[in-house]
Design an enzyme around this catalytic site. Structure first.
Site, PDB file in Angstrom:
ATOM      1  N   ASN A 155      43.560   7.262  12.008  1.00  0.00           N
ATOM      2  CA  ASN A 155      43.533   7.874  10.677  1.00  0.00           C
ATOM      3  C   ASN A 155      43.029   9.313  10.829  1.00  0.00           C
ATOM      4  O   ASN A 155      42.748   9.784  11.943  1.00  0.00           O
ATOM      5  CB  ASN A 155      42.644   7.043   9.735  1.00  0.00           C
ATOM      6  CG  ASN A 155      42.771   7.474   8.285  1.00  0.00           C
ATOM      7  OD1 ASN A 155      43.880   7.614   7.771  1.00  0.00           O
ATOM      8  ND2 ASN A 155      41.662   7.716   7.611  1.00  0.00           N
ATOM      9  N   LYS A 156      42.908   9.992   9.740  1.00  0.00           N
ATOM     10  CA  LYS A 156      42.507  11.404   9.719  1.00  0.00           C
ATOM     11  C   LYS A 156      41.265  11.658  10.574  1.00  0.00           C
ATOM     12  O   LYS A 156      40.329  10.857  10.586  1.00  0.00           O
ATOM     13  CB  LYS A 156      42.255  11.809   8.261  1.00  0.00           C
ATOM     14  CG  LYS A 156      41.878  13.241   8.009  1.00  0.00           C
ATOM     15  CD  LYS A 156      42.827  14.253   8.596  1.00  0.00           C
ATOM     16  CE  LYS A 156      44.272  14.065   8.183  1.00  0.00           C
ATOM     17  NZ  LYS A 156      45.209  14.923   8.956  1.00  0.00           N
ATOM     18  N   ARG A 163      56.305  15.364  12.278  1.00  0.00           N
ATOM     19  CA  ARG A 163      54.894  15.011  12.487  1.00  0.00           C
ATOM     20  C   ARG A 163      54.849  13.778  13.407  1.00  0.00           C
ATOM     21  O   ARG A 163      55.555  12.800  13.165  1.00  0.00           O
ATOM     22  CB  ARG A 163      54.181  14.723  11.144  1.00  0.00           C
ATOM     23  CG  ARG A 163      54.119  15.971  10.254  1.00  0.00           C
ATOM     24  CD  ARG A 163      53.155  15.804   9.111  1.00  0.00           C
ATOM     25  NE  ARG A 163      51.776  15.817   9.563  1.00  0.00           N
ATOM     26  CZ  ARG A 163      50.735  15.510   8.777  1.00  0.00           C
ATOM     27  NH1 ARG A 163      50.949  15.165   7.526  1.00  0.00           N
ATOM     28  NH2 ARG A 163      49.504  15.547   9.240  1.00  0.00           N
ATOM     29  N   ARG A 177      52.680  14.563   2.153  1.00  0.00           N
ATOM     30  CA  ARG A 177      51.828  14.134   3.253  1.00  0.00           C
ATOM     31  C   ARG A 177      51.333  12.727   2.951  1.00  0.00           C
ATOM     32  O   ARG A 177      51.565  12.180   1.884  1.00  0.00           O
ATOM     33  CB  ARG A 177      50.665  15.113   3.454  1.00  0.00           C
ATOM     34  CG  ARG A 177      50.006  15.509   2.132  1.00  0.00           C
ATOM     35  CD  ARG A 177      48.569  15.753   2.217  1.00  0.00           C
ATOM     36  NE  ARG A 177      47.834  14.580   2.653  1.00  0.00           N
ATOM     37  CZ  ARG A 177      47.527  13.538   1.863  1.00  0.00           C
ATOM     38  NH1 ARG A 177      47.901  13.490   0.583  1.00  0.00           N
ATOM     39  NH2 ARG A 177      46.846  12.511   2.344  1.00  0.00           N
ATOM     40  N   GLY A 178      50.602  12.151   3.949  1.00  0.00           N
ATOM     41  CA  GLY A 178      50.184  10.759   3.801  1.00  0.00           C
ATOM     42  C   GLY A 178      51.276   9.892   4.420  1.00  0.00           C
ATOM     43  O   GLY A 178      52.459  10.086   4.117  1.00  0.00           O
ATOM     44  N   ALA A 179      50.870   8.961   5.281  1.00  0.00           N
ATOM     45  CA  ALA A 179      51.853   8.236   6.097  1.00  0.00           C
ATOM     46  C   ALA A 179      52.982   7.578   5.292  1.00  0.00           C
ATOM     47  O   ALA A 179      54.164   7.802   5.588  1.00  0.00           O
ATOM     48  CB  ALA A 179      51.113   7.218   6.968  1.00  0.00           C
ATOM     49  N   ASP A 206      47.331   6.003   9.570  1.00  0.00           N
ATOM     50  CA  ASP A 206      48.648   6.564   9.894  1.00  0.00           C
ATOM     51  C   ASP A 206      49.375   5.702  10.912  1.00  0.00           C
ATOM     52  O   ASP A 206      50.596   5.764  11.032  1.00  0.00           O
ATOM     53  CB  ASP A 206      48.497   7.988  10.423  1.00  0.00           C
ATOM     54  CG  ASP A 206      48.141   8.905   9.276  1.00  0.00           C
ATOM     55  OD1 ASP A 206      46.960   8.914   8.880  1.00  0.00           O
ATOM     56  OD2 ASP A 206      49.050   9.569   8.748  1.00  0.00           O
ATOM     57  N   GLN A 224      41.816  17.185   2.300  1.00  0.00           N
ATOM     58  CA  GLN A 224      42.516  16.177   1.494  1.00  0.00           C
ATOM     59  C   GLN A 224      41.566  15.457   0.545  1.00  0.00           C
ATOM     60  O   GLN A 224      42.004  14.829  -0.419  1.00  0.00           O
ATOM     61  CB  GLN A 224      43.209  15.157   2.399  1.00  0.00           C
ATOM     62  CG  GLN A 224      44.435  15.685   3.120  1.00  0.00           C
ATOM     63  CD  GLN A 224      44.101  16.223   4.495  1.00  0.00           C
ATOM     64  OE1 GLN A 224      42.983  16.682   4.736  1.00  0.00           O
ATOM     65  NE2 GLN A 224      45.043  16.183   5.408  1.00  0.00           N
TER      66      GLN A 224
HETATM   67  O1  MRU Z   1      47.519  14.706   7.505  1.00  0.00           O
HETATM   68  P1  MRU Z   1      47.723  13.812   6.315  1.00  0.00           P
HETATM   69  O2  MRU Z   1      47.153  14.360   5.057  1.00  0.00           O
HETATM   70  O3  MRU Z   1      49.164  13.385   6.183  1.00  0.00           O
HETATM   71  O4  MRU Z   1      46.875  12.518   6.700  1.00  0.00           O
HETATM   72  C1  MRU Z   1      46.738  11.485   5.775  1.00  0.00           C
HETATM   73  C2  MRU Z   1      45.825  10.408   6.221  1.00  0.00           C
HETATM   74  O5  MRU Z   1      45.209  10.481   7.251  1.00  0.00           O
HETATM   75  C3  MRU Z   1      45.773   9.190   5.360  1.00  0.00           C
HETATM   76  O6  MRU Z   1      44.527   8.589   5.419  1.00  0.00           O
HETATM   77  C4  MRU Z   1      46.824   8.195   5.878  1.00  0.00           C
HETATM   78  O7  MRU Z   1      48.070   8.808   5.961  1.00  0.00           O
HETATM   79  C5  MRU Z   1      46.921   7.004   5.020  1.00  0.00           C
HETATM   80  S1  MRU Z   1      47.689   7.404   3.514  1.00  0.00           S
HETATM   81  C6  MRU Z   1      47.934   6.067   2.548  1.00  0.00           C
END
Ligand code: MRU
Length: 359
Positions: free
Chosen positions: A250-251, A89, A52-54, A240, A200
């Site tokens: 973002n999240k 996603r 996970r994470g962009a 993201d 997270q």
């Molecule tokens: O749903 P996730 O855990 O994939 O979401 C992650 C985030 O929102 C992060 O802040 C974003 O991807 C930046 S990661 C360097």
């Protein structure tokens, strides 16, 4: 970054050609690795958030296409795997970006050479991500240094979700400046938002602990209170998808932090690799697709039970309905600046254009 004092990455190629990942659904409790042998394995790992994470989603998808090319390097299989990976996603633009990078590279190769070329290109994207994050770290450290000059005692940074090395190949985006500042001996402390429903923040706390960075886990709603009481010098989050005028997706919950930061004159920065910029979009609130995930993620909480086993427990009453938007958009007007691999800029079309004139 370090785990138990030893450097690790989130994704790698095993000696037998499978792709190795850290299964993030088991952290912070257990460090478990998994092998991805097919593009379907890679798609499953992205959809279930084992990775996970962009930025990491993008690199995992690139390796997914490489696995597909090893199985069958036809145009039809390339298209099938690309569509399957793209559908995992919707919000992180790095996914589409990496798949496009891979497809453009593979188009120029005959099927017989595609598997080798695909692993090579995926490896390059992974290495480029490490370098990008390292540079974001170097540029972002200056913000922490500036905050340190204004006060005595530790600089308090608030972060939301996990934009650390687990969300990338190494270093992270929003956490890279924090890791670097700590290694340089700057006195800092991180407020870590728990980030329900997937928590997270627990990954962020785990990463910070491994590097020895002082931090405190707080519930998602604590940020406003902390800011009102002068306990936050700087907010630093990931993204993201950021639009060309600087709206930051973002999240879920990031927007509320930005509102509180604005009300309390706390600088609010997003760490934005170029692979997270969607140059085709202007208005993030209107146009960024927001992922909605399974309601069970809200209705249940996962953790380690008293018997030591990982388990999920239901926290909502039977029959309660839940909705689960995974991201929100912070309009550029609430963002003090964007920390990119090319430097820090204003969150605006002009600011981004100054750093990326070719776009
Ligand atoms: O749903 P996730 O855990 O994939 O979401 C992650 C985030 O929102 C992060 O802040 C974003 O991807 C930046 S990661 C360097």
């Amino acid at each position: 970054m370090n785990v138990g004092g030893k450097p690790r990455r989130t994704i790698w190629v095993e000696p037998d050609g499978a792709v190795g990942i850290i299964d993030q659904t088991k952290l912070p409790h257990d460090l478990v690795t998994r092998r991805l042998a097919t593009w379907e394995d890679a798609a499953g790992a992205i959809a279930t958030m084992q990775v996970r994470g962009a930025p990491l989603i993008g690199v995992a998808a690139a390796y997914g296409l490489a696995l597909a090319m090893r199985a069958e390097a036809s145009d039809a299989n390339l298209a099938r795997a690309r569509a399957g990976l793209a559908a995992t996603r919707p919000t992180a633009v790095n996914l589409q970006w990496a798949l496009q990078e891979m497809a453009s590279a593979l188009e120029t190769f005959a099927p017989a050479d595609r598997a080798r070329a695909a692993f090579e290109r995926a490896g390059e994207l992974a290495e480029a991500d490490v370098e990008t994050c390292r540079r974001i770290g170097e540029h972002g450290v200056a913000l922490i240094e500036a905050a340190a000059r204004k006060k005595r005692g530790p600089v308090n940074v608030l972060t939301h979700c996990n934009a650390g090395w687990l969300a990338t190949v190494d270093w992270g985006t929003a956490l890279a400046p924090i890791f670097l500042a700590h290694r340089q001996g700057l006195d800092l402390h991180v407020w870590v938002d728990e980030t329900r429903p997937r928590s997270q923040g627990l990954l962020t706390a785990w990463e910070l602990a491994q590097e020895g960075v002082p931090h405190t886990l707080v519930v998602d709603n604590a940020g406003g209170h902390l800011m009102q009481h002068g306990q936050v010098d700087l907010c630093l989050v990931g993204t993201d998808r950021t639009t060309r005028r600087g709206d930051v997706c973002n999240k879920i919950g990031t927007y509320l932090k930005a509102l509180a930061a604005h009300d309390n004159q706390v600088p609010f920065y997003a760490a934005v690799p170029a692979s997270s910029i969607d140059w085709a979009l202007e208005d993030g609130v209107r146009d960024i697709p927001i992922e909605q995930r399974d309601a069970r993620e809200v209705l249940e909480v996962a953790g380690r039970g008293r018997d030591g086993a990982l388990a999920s427990v239901r926290v909502a009453g039977e029959g309660t309905r839940a909705a689960n938007w995974a991201f929100d958009v912070t309009p550029a007007r609430l963002v003090t600046g964007l920390v990119t691999e090319r430097g820090v800029c204003e969150a605006s079309a002009a600011g981004l254009h100054r750093l990326f004139p070719e776009r």
